[in-house]
Design a protein around this motif. Sequence first.
Motif, PDB file in Angstrom:
ATOM      1  N   LEU A   1       0.823  -1.198   0.000  1.00 57.35           N
ATOM      2  CA  LEU A   1       0.000   0.000   0.000  1.00 57.35           C
ATOM      3  C   LEU A   1       0.861   1.253   0.000  1.00 57.35           C
ATOM      4  CD1 LEU A   1      -2.906  -0.957   2.436  1.00 57.35           C
ATOM      5  CD2 LEU A   1      -3.028  -0.672  -0.045  1.00 57.35           C
ATOM      6  N   ARG A   2       1.990   1.206   0.684  1.00 56.93           N
ATOM      7  CA  ARG A   2       2.888   2.358   0.692  1.00 56.93           C
ATOM      8  C   ARG A   2       3.381   2.651  -0.730  1.00 56.93           C
ATOM      9  NH1 ARG A   2       7.830   3.284   4.873  1.00 56.93           N
ATOM     10  NH2 ARG A   2       6.192   2.543   6.263  1.00 56.93           N
ATOM     11  N   ALA A   3       3.711   1.610  -1.487  1.00 61.90           N
ATOM     12  CA  ALA A   3       4.156   1.804  -2.861  1.00 61.90           C
ATOM     13  C   ALA A   3       3.049   2.432  -3.714  1.00 61.90           C
ATOM     14  CB  ALA A   3       4.596   0.473  -3.457  1.00 61.90           C
ATOM     15  N   ARG A   4       1.831   1.972  -3.507  1.00 63.73           N
ATOM     16  CA  ARG A   4       0.695   2.537  -4.248  1.00 63.73           C
ATOM     17  C   ARG A   4       0.485   4.000  -3.879  1.00 63.73           C
ATOM     18  NH1 ARG A   4      -5.381  -0.169  -4.135  1.00 63.73           N
ATOM     19  NH2 ARG A   4      -6.370   1.246  -5.647  1.00 63.73           N
ATOM     20  N   GLN A   5       0.650   4.309  -2.593  1.00 62.32           N
ATOM     21  CA  GLN A   5       0.496   5.691  -2.141  1.00 62.32           C
ATOM     22  C   GLN A   5       1.582   6.588  -2.724  1.00 62.32           C
ATOM     23  OE1 GLN A   5       0.683   5.005   2.060  1.00 62.32           O
ATOM     24  NE2 GLN A   5      -1.185   3.782   2.053  1.00 62.32           N
ATOM     25  N   ARG A   6       2.816   6.119  -2.758  1.00 61.76           N
ATOM     26  CA  ARG A   6       3.910   6.921  -3.300  1.00 61.76           C
ATOM     27  C   ARG A   6       3.639   7.299  -4.755  1.00 61.76           C
ATOM     28  NH1 ARG A   6       8.434   7.326  -0.232  1.00 61.76           N
ATOM     29  NH2 ARG A   6       8.734   5.803   1.458  1.00 61.76           N
ATOM     30  N   GLU A   7       3.131   6.358  -5.510  1.00 61.74           N
ATOM     31  CA  GLU A   7       2.830   6.632  -6.917  1.00 61.74           C
ATOM     32  C   GLU A   7       1.729   7.677  -7.046  1.00 61.74           C
ATOM     33  OE1 GLU A   7       1.417   4.218 -10.961  1.00 61.74           O
ATOM     34  OE2 GLU A   7       1.820   3.135  -9.093  1.00 61.74           O
ATOM     35  N   ARG A   8       0.690   7.527  -6.235  1.00 58.03           N
ATOM     36  CA  ARG A   8      -0.440   8.448  -6.339  1.00 58.03           C
ATOM     37  C   ARG A   8      -0.103   9.845  -5.842  1.00 58.03           C
ATOM     38  NH1 ARG A   8      -6.601   6.641  -5.447  1.00 58.03           N
ATOM     39  NH2 ARG A   8      -7.572   8.530  -6.256  1.00 58.03           N
ATOM     40  N   LEU A   9       0.803   9.949  -4.879  1.00 61.26           N
ATOM     41  CA  LEU A   9       1.085  11.225  -4.239  1.00 61.26           C
ATOM     42  C   LEU A   9       2.403  11.841  -4.678  1.00 61.26           C
ATOM     43  CD1 LEU A   9      -0.065  10.100  -0.687  1.00 61.26           C
ATOM     44  CD2 LEU A   9      -1.308  11.615  -2.229  1.00 61.26           C
ATOM     45  N   ALA A  10       2.964  11.343  -5.767  1.00 67.13           N
ATOM     46  CA  ALA A  10       4.269  11.829  -6.228  1.00 67.13           C
ATOM     47  C   ALA A  10       4.265  13.328  -6.508  1.00 67.13           C
ATOM     48  CB  ALA A  10       4.687  11.058  -7.475  1.00 67.13           C
ATOM     49  N   ALA A  11       3.124  13.868  -6.920  1.00 66.80           N
ATOM     50  CA  ALA A  11       3.067  15.291  -7.287  1.00 66.80           C
ATOM     51  C   ALA A  11       3.359  16.214  -6.115  1.00 66.80           C
ATOM     52  CB  ALA A  11       1.692  15.615  -7.874  1.00 66.80           C
ATOM     53  N   TRP A  12       3.193  15.727  -4.881  1.00 66.80           N
ATOM     54  CA  TRP A  12       3.423  16.579  -3.708  1.00 66.80           C
ATOM     55  C   TRP A  12       4.847  16.465  -3.172  1.00 66.80           C
ATOM     56  CZ3 TRP A  12      -1.482  14.929  -4.868  1.00 66.80           C
ATOM     57  CH2 TRP A  12      -2.454  15.927  -4.935  1.00 66.80           C
TER      58      TRP A  12
END
Length: 393
Positions: free
Chosen positions: A150-161
């Motif tokens: 889930l952390r990997a999925r979050q990193r991808e989704r939140l990369a813009a920040w």
Amino acid sequence: MGDNRRVMDERASVPTPPPPRGTEGHAALDRLLAQTIAAAGGWIGFDRFMALALYAPGLGYYSGGAPKFGHFPQGQNGAGSDFVTAPELSPLFAQTLAVPLAEALARTGTDALWEFGAGSGALAAELLAALDAMGVAVRRYTIVEVSGSLRARQRERLAAWGQRVQWADTLPDAIEGVVIGNELLDAMPVKLLARRGGVWFERGVARAADGAYAWVERPTELRPPIEPEGRHDYLTEIHPQAEAFVATLAERLRASPRGGAAFFIDYGFPEAEYYHPERSAGTLMCHRAHRADADPLSDVGEKDITAHVNFTGIALAAQDAGLSTLGYTAQGRFLLNCGIAQRMEAADLATRTQAHRLIAEHEMGELFKVLALCTGEGWPSCGFATGDRTHRL
């Protein structure tokens, strides 16, 4: 973290690289559970079983790589999810939640958000966008996440920040800012208590002769916080790990110079409703492919296991650790207080339809509750302007 540390300990108990989910992963989790049960003398409490089933590294439900959050069950549109949470259901959830969070940041004089168990990262993404649009400065958004996938999925989704979003797997000694826990407490391991013939037993898990998991009950001194009326047989849960987690969180908030606040959103009841005489089968439930069942001993590691939250116990644990209660109410009332109706009026039909599920009493509006806590004396939070039920805790 008191009893809640056990979840972290179970993650650390499997040092080998995780096998892929599926037959091999299922077999490895089965071996781990069998070894754990044997080492404990042939029986473990359900809270230990639940912790391993959900959080064993690379093997448990939340540690594996399969999708969990989304609109569609396995095989539909390629989503392969097991359930949908409010942030995935509608962006208006986070946009509305941003209003009381901005208020809490201003009232506490802090500029940091903490989210525990951020799932797909949908809530974090929508909150950051909404707060930026409101001109609210959030210096850092920290996600406390035990699942590597889930952390990997979050990193991808939140990369813009960029560096504004950071991750942690343990609690620091002090936390300053506003904490968010959306469908967090329901996934914390629970103990099961069963009353049979007027005698209380703890329900745990053993291995049957054929290798299957089996329920075994042992006499116990443990009791629910209130005795359910009547003499009929009764099955229920108690929540020592969730309460220990909240107490530890309270200590860490109070250890920081400016303190902060915490908002928990989950399905559950106050104590009197939780241990109602008619709720004699408990609240334990499993979720897989958008279907629910009540058998946590089957397909272990392949489905979610949850229990409703006793919000009275959570509030008392926080109060005993020095926090104040800002308010407690149903999710529908909370979101209406924060302006979701006005956002729905400006949205298209599809968005309004989905958002309606967040506030409708027969959907998520009544079953889900919001409990807000803070350091210090507190303030009249906008989310509880009407319909506050703190007196019912």
